[in-house]
Design a protein around this motif. Structure first.
Motif, PDB file in Angstrom:
ATOM      1  N   ARG A  15       0.831  -1.216   0.000  1.00 43.18           N
ATOM      2  CA  ARG A  15       0.000   0.000   0.000  1.00 43.18           C
ATOM      3  C   ARG A  15       0.863   1.263   0.000  1.00 43.18           C
ATOM      4  O   ARG A  15       0.554   2.234  -0.679  1.00 43.18           O
ATOM      5  CB  ARG A  15      -0.946  -0.008   1.202  1.00 43.18           C
ATOM      6  N   VAL A  69      -5.858   5.829   2.741  1.00 42.69           N
ATOM      7  CA  VAL A  69      -5.389   4.491   2.373  1.00 42.69           C
ATOM      8  C   VAL A  69      -4.458   3.936   3.455  1.00 42.69           C
ATOM      9  O   VAL A  69      -4.582   2.779   3.874  1.00 42.69           O
ATOM     10  CB  VAL A  69      -4.672   4.516   1.006  1.00 42.69           C
ATOM     11  N   ARG A  72      -6.303   3.026   6.569  1.00 43.31           N
ATOM     12  CA  ARG A  72      -7.314   1.998   6.337  1.00 43.31           C
ATOM     13  C   ARG A  72      -8.722   2.483   6.673  1.00 43.31           C
ATOM     14  O   ARG A  72      -9.570   1.717   7.114  1.00 43.31           O
ATOM     15  CB  ARG A  72      -7.011   0.705   7.131  1.00 43.31           C
ATOM     16  N   LEU A 115      -6.208  -2.460  -5.021  1.00 39.91           N
ATOM     17  CA  LEU A 115      -6.413  -1.938  -3.669  1.00 39.91           C
ATOM     18  C   LEU A 115      -7.895  -1.929  -3.320  1.00 39.91           C
ATOM     19  O   LEU A 115      -8.296  -2.253  -2.192  1.00 39.91           O
ATOM     20  CB  LEU A 115      -5.833  -0.530  -3.573  1.00 39.91           C
ATOM     21  N   LEU A 236       0.751  -6.338  -4.101  1.00 35.57           N
ATOM     22  CA  LEU A 236      -0.604  -6.726  -3.703  1.00 35.57           C
ATOM     23  C   LEU A 236      -1.010  -8.039  -4.378  1.00 35.57           C
ATOM     24  O   LEU A 236      -1.673  -8.878  -3.768  1.00 35.57           O
ATOM     25  CB  LEU A 236      -1.611  -5.632  -4.061  1.00 35.57           C
TER      26      LEU A 236
END
Length: 254
Positions: A15, A69, A72, A115, A236
């Protein structure tokens, strides 16, 4: 073995890498406010006020999206906001007509799709252990779309020289991006691409070796962080797997 050792940290690193280009560009808007405003005004003749609004939207939208982001919180809204920033910059900076930069922006969008898929899976984790139907298709197709868009970055790195090294790099790179796109041996192929792309990034986009007053410093810095964002998207893929629409998933049924 790599996944077992890094599974607790890999999504966080992914991230951070993924949003790095938005973070860098948001900070750039702050320190180059007048230059960015003058460029937009000179390109579109929209006046200082609208040009300043554009710079503010880029600054606030990117930095707030990055904060959401990383914390979270409201990740889906942050992703949609960053999608909007990509679209806005594609039009404002005439990236739509530059194939290389357009493909890189699409690759950034692929990372954001992954994401978004990750945030959907986290939202459903509260039902872990409860029997459910097969994974919903929206998440699967977001992962597929994210993988396909990510590989566009590598298509901008292919060199059509006739020397042995370039030919070998093109063959190996093409094979790896096809594996990631179709979802076959996906985690291994994505991890190999991460290592390869990181090496290329350090070698070709070493902006820290160029004095800050030279225009090439900013160009290389922009390329460096864009590439880091694509690396984040690939990490990811390594952490989450390819999703339901992939050869790896179909093999389980065979």
């Amino acid at each position: 073995q790599f996944l077992r050792v890094t599974k607790q940290y890999l999504p966080h690193v992914a991230r951070l890498c993924l949003i790095s280009t938005f973070l860098e560009d948001g900070i750039r808007m702050w320190f180059q406010w007048s230059e960015q405003r003058d460029y937009i005004d000179g390109t579109w003749n929209c006046g200082y006020f609208l040009a300043s609004i554009f710079v503010f939207i880029n600054l606030f939208g990117q930095l707030s999206g990055c904060i959401l982001v990383l914390s979270r919180n409201f990740v889906q809204y942050a992703c949609f906001g960053l999608f909007g920033i990509i679209a806005l910059q594609t039009i404002a900076y005439s990236i739509l007509w530059d194939l290389k930069f357009l493909m890189r922006n699409l690759a950034l969008g692929g990372g954001l799709l992954l994401l978004l898929a990750e945030s959907r899976s986290e939202g459903k984790s509260m039902f872990a252990g409860v029997p459910t139907m097969r994974e919903s298709s929206p998440k699967q197709y977001m992962q597929l779309g994210g993988r396909v868009l990510l590989v566009l970055m590598f298509m901008t790195l292919l060199h059509f020289d006739m020397n042995f090294f370039s030919i070998l790099q093109n063959i190996v790179g093409t094979a790896l991006i096809i594996l990631v796109a179709i979802g076959f041996k996906t985690k291994l192929a994505a991890l190999t691409l991460v290592i390869w792309l990181f090496g290329i990034n350090i070698y070709f986009n070493a902006f820290w070796t160029i004095p800050a007053y030279k225009p090439m410093h900013d160009f290389l810095k922009y390329d460096f962080f864009q590439t880091m964002s694509v690396i984040g998207g690939l990490l990811l893929v390594v952490a989450l797997g390819p999703g339901g629409v992939s050869m790896d998933e179909k093999k389980k049924e065979w």
